[in-house]
Design a protein around this motif. Sequence first.
Motif, PDB file in Angstrom:
ATOM      1  N   ALA A  43      52.011 -47.414  -7.799  1.00  0.00           N
ATOM      2  CA  ALA A  43      53.424 -47.784  -7.652  1.00  0.00           C
ATOM      3  C   ALA A  43      54.027 -47.277  -6.343  1.00  0.00           C
ATOM      4  O   ALA A  43      54.896 -47.935  -5.769  1.00  0.00           O
ATOM      5  CB  ALA A  43      54.223 -47.242  -8.835  1.00  0.00           C
ATOM      6  N   SER A  44      53.550 -46.146  -5.873  1.00  0.00           N
ATOM      7  CA  SER A  44      54.146 -45.537  -4.685  1.00  0.00           C
ATOM      8  C   SER A  44      53.530 -45.991  -3.377  1.00  0.00           C
ATOM      9  O   SER A  44      54.201 -45.994  -2.349  1.00  0.00           O
ATOM     10  CB  SER A  44      54.023 -44.012  -4.766  1.00  0.00           C
ATOM     11  N   TYR A  45      52.263 -46.365  -3.391  1.00  0.00           N
ATOM     12  CA  TYR A  45      51.559 -46.615  -2.127  1.00  0.00           C
ATOM     13  C   TYR A  45      51.197 -48.081  -1.862  1.00  0.00           C
ATOM     14  O   TYR A  45      51.115 -48.486  -0.713  1.00  0.00           O
ATOM     15  CB  TYR A  45      50.288 -45.761  -2.054  1.00  0.00           C
ATOM     16  N   PHE A  46      50.961 -48.879  -2.902  1.00  0.00           N
ATOM     17  CA  PHE A  46      50.448 -50.226  -2.666  1.00  0.00           C
ATOM     18  C   PHE A  46      51.487 -51.336  -2.524  1.00  0.00           C
ATOM     19  O   PHE A  46      51.292 -52.236  -1.707  1.00  0.00           O
ATOM     20  CB  PHE A  46      49.437 -50.603  -3.757  1.00  0.00           C
ATOM     21  N   PRO A  47      52.598 -51.342  -3.283  1.00  0.00           N
ATOM     22  CA  PRO A  47      53.471 -52.518  -3.247  1.00  0.00           C
ATOM     23  C   PRO A  47      53.979 -52.917  -1.869  1.00  0.00           C
ATOM     24  O   PRO A  47      54.082 -54.102  -1.581  1.00  0.00           O
ATOM     25  CB  PRO A  47      54.622 -52.130  -4.178  1.00  0.00           C
ATOM     26  N   GLU A  48      54.289 -51.993  -1.015  1.00  0.00           N
ATOM     27  CA  GLU A  48      54.846 -52.319   0.302  1.00  0.00           C
ATOM     28  C   GLU A  48      53.807 -52.264   1.425  1.00  0.00           C
ATOM     29  O   GLU A  48      54.135 -52.505   2.586  1.00  0.00           O
ATOM     30  CB  GLU A  48      55.992 -51.361   0.634  1.00  0.00           C
ATOM     31  N   ALA A  49      52.573 -51.958   1.089  1.00  0.00           N
ATOM     32  CA  ALA A  49      51.537 -51.785   2.111  1.00  0.00           C
ATOM     33  C   ALA A  49      51.336 -53.047   2.946  1.00  0.00           C
ATOM     34  O   ALA A  49      51.153 -52.967   4.167  1.00  0.00           O
ATOM     35  CB  ALA A  49      50.223 -51.361   1.471  1.00  0.00           C
ATOM     36  N   ASP A  50      51.372 -54.199   2.315  1.00  0.00           N
ATOM     37  CA  ASP A  50      51.191 -55.456   3.055  1.00  0.00           C
ATOM     38  C   ASP A  50      52.296 -55.645   4.091  1.00  0.00           C
ATOM     39  O   ASP A  50      52.035 -56.058   5.227  1.00  0.00           O
ATOM     40  CB  ASP A  50      51.175 -56.651   2.101  1.00  0.00           C
ATOM     41  N   LEU A  51      53.513 -55.317   3.707  1.00  0.00           N
ATOM     42  CA  LEU A  51      54.642 -55.449   4.646  1.00  0.00           C
ATOM     43  C   LEU A  51      54.510 -54.471   5.808  1.00  0.00           C
ATOM     44  O   LEU A  51      54.970 -54.747   6.912  1.00  0.00           O
ATOM     45  CB  LEU A  51      55.965 -55.216   3.913  1.00  0.00           C
ATOM     46  N   ASP A  52      53.889 -53.334   5.537  1.00  0.00           N
ATOM     47  CA  ASP A  52      53.673 -52.329   6.577  1.00  0.00           C
ATOM     48  C   ASP A  52      52.406 -52.597   7.390  1.00  0.00           C
ATOM     49  O   ASP A  52      52.089 -51.839   8.306  1.00  0.00           O
ATOM     50  CB  ASP A  52      53.592 -50.934   5.959  1.00  0.00           C
ATOM     51  N   GLY A  53      51.675 -53.650   7.034  1.00  0.00           N
ATOM     52  CA  GLY A  53      50.457 -54.007   7.758  1.00  0.00           C
ATOM     53  C   GLY A  53      49.290 -53.062   7.484  1.00  0.00           C
ATOM     54  O   GLY A  53      48.391 -52.944   8.319  1.00  0.00           O
ATOM     55  N   LEU A  54      49.291 -52.418   6.314  1.00  0.00           N
ATOM     56  CA  LEU A  54      48.219 -51.474   5.986  1.00  0.00           C
ATOM     57  C   LEU A  54      47.153 -52.125   5.123  1.00  0.00           C
ATOM     58  O   LEU A  54      47.455 -52.892   4.200  1.00  0.00           O
ATOM     59  CB  LEU A  54      48.796 -50.269   5.228  1.00  0.00           C
TER      60      LEU A  54
END
Length: 122
Positions: A43-54
Amino acid sequence: MLTIHFVEHLNNTKHPYSIYLNSAFLIHMTFEQKYPFTFQFFASYFPEADLDGLTDQEVVHQFTQQNPPEVIQQTLDELHLLINDNSSWPEALSTANRYFPNNSEIQSWLEMIKNQLIERTS
């Protein structure tokens, strides 16, 4: 949230993450309740990772850099269990904001995350 289901016949089969009361009621635990460390990781690390380009590998790297060894080990222990608990996969993937078309790919992704954690902690 706990979900209570009435069970007419248990057939001597018990799910490892369910609580049985008087052999008649089944309380089903959610992904967050069964795997609290993995839930927090996903919940803390994956949901926004794509937006951050990770990449997922970079996400795992961030997690291992930002958490103490005890948290990483607890998460790894839970991942070992989650890999064999495919009934929890849909909720786990939803939490991580990930989609895979079949169980084989889900299992491969979970194994990859587990292996990345092992590699980063070795």
